[in-house]
Design a protein around this motif. Structure first.
Motif, PDB file in Angstrom:
ATOM      1  N   SER A 155       0.833  -1.198   0.000  1.00  0.00           N
ATOM      2  CA  SER A 155       0.000   0.000   0.000  1.00  0.00           C
ATOM      3  C   SER A 155       0.869   1.250   0.000  1.00  0.00           C
ATOM      4  O   SER A 155       0.658   2.184  -0.795  1.00  0.00           O
ATOM      5  CB  SER A 155      -0.912   0.005   1.236  1.00  0.00           C
ATOM      6  OG  SER A 155      -1.698   1.185   1.277  1.00  0.00           O
ATOM      7  N   TYR A 214      -8.666   2.046   5.745  1.00  0.00           N
ATOM      8  CA  TYR A 214      -7.329   1.554   6.064  1.00  0.00           C
ATOM      9  C   TYR A 214      -6.299   2.673   5.899  1.00  0.00           C
ATOM     10  O   TYR A 214      -5.412   2.858   6.747  1.00  0.00           O
ATOM     11  CB  TYR A 214      -6.983   0.376   5.160  1.00  0.00           C
ATOM     12  CG  TYR A 214      -5.584  -0.158   5.378  1.00  0.00           C
ATOM     13  CD1 TYR A 214      -5.309  -1.036   6.413  1.00  0.00           C
ATOM     14  CD2 TYR A 214      -4.537   0.231   4.546  1.00  0.00           C
ATOM     15  CE1 TYR A 214      -4.031  -1.520   6.620  1.00  0.00           C
ATOM     16  CE2 TYR A 214      -3.260  -0.243   4.740  1.00  0.00           C
ATOM     17  CZ  TYR A 214      -3.005  -1.122   5.784  1.00  0.00           C
ATOM     18  OH  TYR A 214      -1.738  -1.577   5.991  1.00  0.00           O
ATOM     19  N   TYR A 241     -10.911   0.124   1.994  1.00  0.00           N
ATOM     20  CA  TYR A 241      -9.507   0.473   1.771  1.00  0.00           C
ATOM     21  C   TYR A 241      -9.226   1.917   2.188  1.00  0.00           C
ATOM     22  O   TYR A 241      -8.180   2.218   2.784  1.00  0.00           O
ATOM     23  CB  TYR A 241      -9.117   0.275   0.313  1.00  0.00           C
ATOM     24  CG  TYR A 241      -7.670   0.644   0.063  1.00  0.00           C
ATOM     25  CD1 TYR A 241      -6.635  -0.037   0.718  1.00  0.00           C
ATOM     26  CD2 TYR A 241      -7.329   1.682  -0.791  1.00  0.00           C
ATOM     27  CE1 TYR A 241      -5.308   0.307   0.518  1.00  0.00           C
ATOM     28  CE2 TYR A 241      -6.004   2.029  -1.008  1.00  0.00           C
ATOM     29  CZ  TYR A 241      -4.994   1.340  -0.337  1.00  0.00           C
ATOM     30  OH  TYR A 241      -3.691   1.690  -0.534  1.00  0.00           O
TER      31      TYR A 241
END
Length: 317
Positions: free
Chosen positions: A29, A190, A187
């Protein structure tokens, strides 16, 4: 000990720009975000425009930023408001699944629609408070925040489209859009967690510091120049002193916003301003005068004994 060899022709990359090695989700990421320099081209003008909109700490319009940042609330307002769209859209997904199991259940359909609209309302507040926290970031945090905002913007557009399709009877297509939006929300959440917990954006930077429950000598009184911010060490906790007439004030020297050194800042009309992002604190009691800081500075009891200035920490950060 084995010496590490490197290729001298390769440019050195700062640890600030190096993704964590584990776990793999964080690694890839962060690596993905590092490979998106185009985000900087979006964030730079947005940050400039937002700063011009909020003005400077001494202008009336800056109070809007103070409100959105959560100065009145005691900690950032953004984490509170994000629970509204996430919770509402989670509920909408549950109601949609229940409707798919029984398409004659109008109650489930209505409930899902209301949750979509509630989430959209909450998203507006979340966006406003989020940008008030993001506008003072830079580097990798600024880029990560920009991606977080773009993902949330996409989620909002998808859910708004879903809400409009529901009104026209295209419910199954609307559910598909809402489901896609929910996946992006996971996401994006996150990424938001990375900003809050890994980059410590919005975290109180003073709380880990110690201080003493007993008075400790920090400086000869003769060395303290009136009107000058002076840094001292109070049993492992940096403090900044200021002598105003016969009164000596002392607050934590580490800015609660992003850890700036208040002793290197400026002092005016009883307020010390952080040199990094202009967070303002009253020297007499550590109270926040203006954002981006939302946490007050811990204060110290001050006494002079045998020509020595002594400090004792008074409260929790």
């Amino acid at each position: 000990m084995v010496a590490e060899t490197t290729n001298q022709k390769e440019p050195t990359i700062s640890w600030m720009d190096t993704p964590p090695r584990s776990p793999l989700l964080r690694h890839y990421s962060a690596k993905m975000i590092a490979g998106m320099p185009w985000l900087d081209k979006l964030s730079a003008p947005l940050q400039k425009w937002t700063n011009s909109l909020f003005g400077s700490p001494k202008t009336p319009e800056y109070r809007i930023k103070d409100f959105l940042a959560g100065v009145w609330f005691g900690h950032p307002l953004h984490p509170v408001l994000v629970t509204i769209p996430i919770g509402a859209w989670t509920s909408a997904m549950v109601f949609d699944l229940a409707w798919l199991a029984n398409e004659d259940d109008d109650g489930m359909a209505w409930s899902a629609d209301m949750m979509i609209w509630l989430g959209l309302a909450g998203a507006a507040g979340s966006a406003a408070t989020g940008i008030a926290n993001w506008v003072d970031t830079d580097g990798q945090e600024q880029r990560t925040g920009m991606l977080h905002a773009l993902l949330n913007g996409s989620v909002t557009v998808l859910n708004l489209s879903s809400a409009l399709l529901r009104a026209t009877g295209q419910r199954k297509t609307a559910i598909t859009l809402a489901g896609t939006a929910y996946a992006l929300t996971i996401y994006s959440s996150y990424i938001g967690g990375e900003l809050a917990y890994s980059n410590a954006i919005g975290v109180n930077r003073v709380i880990p510091e110690a201080g003493s429950d007993e008075y400790v000598a920090v400086l000869d009184e003769s060395e303290l120049v009136p009107g000058k911010l002076t840094r001292v060490d109070a049993a492992g906790m940096p403090a900044v002193l200021l002598k105003d007439g016969s009164t000596i004030h002392a607050i934590a020297a580490t800015c609660s916003h992003l850890g700036g050194p208040l002793d290197e800042g400026s002092y005016e009309d009883g307020v010390v301003y952080c040199p990094w992002h202009n967070s303002g604190f009253r020297m007499c009691d550590g109270k926040v005068v203006n954002s981006p800081a939302v946490y007050s500075q811990p204060t110290f009891a001050v006494r002079v004994r045998n020509g020595k200035i002594e400090l004792r920490r008074l409260e929790h950060a």
